[in-house]
Motif scaffolding. Structure first.
Motif, PDB file in Angstrom:
ATOM      1  N   ILE A  33       0.908  -5.756   1.535  1.00 23.72           N
ATOM      2  CA  ILE A  33       1.079  -5.348   3.066  1.00 23.72           C
ATOM      3  C   ILE A  33       1.761  -4.318   3.052  1.00 23.72           C
ATOM      4  O   ILE A  33       2.930  -4.034   2.304  1.00 23.72           O
ATOM      5  N   GLU A  34       1.456  -3.072   3.532  1.00 24.83           N
ATOM      6  CA  GLU A  34       2.104  -1.810   3.826  1.00 24.83           C
ATOM      7  C   GLU A  34       2.252  -1.112   5.138  1.00 24.83           C
ATOM      8  O   GLU A  34       1.327  -1.487   5.874  1.00 24.83           O
ATOM      9  N   ASP A  35       3.163  -0.081   5.256  1.00 27.64           N
ATOM     10  CA  ASP A  35       3.310   0.330   6.501  1.00 27.64           C
ATOM     11  C   ASP A  35       2.074   1.435   6.703  1.00 27.64           C
ATOM     12  O   ASP A  35       1.469   1.904   5.611  1.00 27.64           O
ATOM     13  N   ILE A  37       0.319  -1.303  10.383  1.00 28.53           N
ATOM     14  CA  ILE A  37       0.260  -2.244   8.910  1.00 28.53           C
ATOM     15  C   ILE A  37      -1.183  -2.097   8.405  1.00 28.53           C
ATOM     16  O   ILE A  37      -2.118  -2.311   9.167  1.00 28.53           O
ATOM     17  N   ARG A  86      -1.563   5.358   4.549  1.00 22.92           N
ATOM     18  CA  ARG A  86      -0.190   4.601   3.856  1.00 22.92           C
ATOM     19  C   ARG A  86       0.701   6.109   3.401  1.00 22.92           C
ATOM     20  O   ARG A  86       0.317   7.185   3.586  1.00 22.92           O
ATOM     21  N   ASP A 118      -1.667  -7.494  14.431  1.00 25.78           N
ATOM     22  CA  ASP A 118      -0.243  -7.052  14.927  1.00 25.78           C
ATOM     23  C   ASP A 118      -0.282  -6.333  16.191  1.00 25.78           C
ATOM     24  O   ASP A 118       0.626  -6.549  17.036  1.00 25.78           O
ATOM     25  N   ARG A 167      -3.436  -3.458   4.750  1.00 28.04           N
ATOM     26  CA  ARG A 167      -3.640  -4.419   3.271  1.00 28.04           C
ATOM     27  C   ARG A 167      -4.152  -3.500   2.224  1.00 28.04           C
ATOM     28  O   ARG A 167      -4.730  -2.620   2.449  1.00 28.04           O
TER      29      ARG A 167
END
Length: 379
Positions: free
Chosen positions: A139-141, A129, A173, A185, A131
């Protein structure tokens, strides 16, 4: 087990792993060269053996050739450049590896490599993850990048098969842009990722060598490896325990402090010499390459369906004996722990958990909070 270091700063900490990594580690000392792993590594254009220049550039937040900033604070002395995720095999695995013939040692190392990758894959799935945007609200993978280094000894020169996976603080990303990762995380998934690693290691040892493994609390041991030999090869642990006893302390945090207080410089002894000395130790306990061979092919036949059902049931019971609700992460951890010694792979554990949560009539879906789905049982 899986341990995670405090954040690395800059590229300097990478020097330790690069200095230990030697092409001729069997005859001149050190450890094997590092290897790149992860979806992010492929996206960043690195693969195969870890090179000094590319590792240092990436740790500093630049592209592999140092020409492009990949994060806003690239090159900053205070930047968190990454984290050392250390996957350590149970002592009985290291003891067996230490006294076995070269072919068996190779298969054990291959099992360790596959298990580490299973643990890292889980971290990618659950903790990849990053930012973006004002205040990092978006929030993005992110695809993650790991530089992995296999090591075979403790600082006391006992056999201790473990792998350092340096998780670089650069996430790629889906659109190809890059940014720092959300490290919280990774720490949150530590226990589940460690359990996934151990379940896969137990499975790989059974598949590749036919070894029988048995669960030992939240870990596992290889059946038939003498406990006395494991104890003999645990001098580093004894140093830490002695430090704790002298100070009258206990607990995980105190153990970390004791480990640092007793930490000596790791020597560069050739593996050929180490294996010879470890062979002599094994002879004291009448356990060597021949006895190690005799343990192979002893894994019992099992019904995977039944073993998975039992692992899920036992895992759910462990959780609900203490808590009234749980997440997928909780169930993965405890199911994986119960899967050790039952011939189940990490993939089978994860797929089994997902099927169980989606189809079991005993499971009640409570809803979502902070992006997580919570469950309980009808009972």
């Amino acid at each position: 087990m899986l341990s995670i270091s405090p954040p690395m700063k800059g590229a300097g900490q990478g020097d330790y792993y690069l200095e230990l990594a030697q092409e001729d580690y069997y005859t001149k000392g050190g450890e094997p060269p590092g290897e790149w792993y992860g979806e992010g590594a492929e996206a960043l254009g690195v693969g195969g053996q870890v090179g000094e220049t590319e590792l240092k550039n990436l740790l500093n937040g630049y592209s592999k050739d140092g020409t492009e900033k990949l994060v806003q604070n690239a090159g900053s002395e205070d930047r968190q450049s990454g984290w050392d995720l250390t996957f350590s095999a149970p002592k009985s695995v290291s003891s067996l590896w230490a006294v076995s013939d070269p072919e068996t040692r190779k298969l054990i190392q291959e099992s360790q490599e596959a298990a580490v990758k299973a643990g890292l894959n889980y971290i990618q799935e659950e903790a990849g993850i990053t930012r973006r945007g004002k205040g990092g609200q978006q929030i993005e993978d992110a695809k993650l990048t790991f530089a992995t280094f296999e090591h075979g000894t403790s600082r006391a020169q006992d056999p201790q098969l473990h792998t350092h996976a340096l998780a670089l603080n650069i996430g790629v990303r889906d659109d190809g842009t890059t940014g720092s990762i959300r490290s919280s995380d990774i720490f949150e998934q530590k226990m589940a990722a460690g359990a996934v690693y151990r379940a896969e290691l137990s499975y790989q040892l059974e598949q590749k060598l036919g070894l029988e493994t048995e669960r030992d609390k939240s870990f596992f041991q290889v059946s038939g490896v003498p406990k006395e030999l494991n104890d003999e090869f645990s001098k580093r642990r004894k140093e830490i325990e002695s430090e704790l006893e002298d100070g009258g302390f206990s607990g995980a945090k105190a153990s970390k402090v004791a480990a640092l207080n007793t930490r000596g410089k790791k020597g560069h002894i050739p593996r050929e010499e180490l294996f010879e000395s470890w062979k002599e130790v094994g002879q004291k306990y009448e356990f060597g390459a021949e006895q190690a061979k005799e343990l192979q092919g002893k894994a019992p036949a099992r019904s995977k369906e039944k073993e998975l059902e039992t692992s899920l049931k036992d895992g759910t019971t462990q959780i609900t004996d203490r808590d009234s609700y749980f997440t997928r992460q909780n169930l993965v951890r405890y199911t994986a722990e119960n899967a050790q010694g039952r011939g189940l792979s990490a993939k089978e554990v994860k797929n089994g958990v997902d099927d169980y949560l989606a189809t079991s009539p005993e499971i009640v879906r409570l809803g979502e909070r902070d992006g997580k789905t919570y469950y309980t049982t009808k009972e």
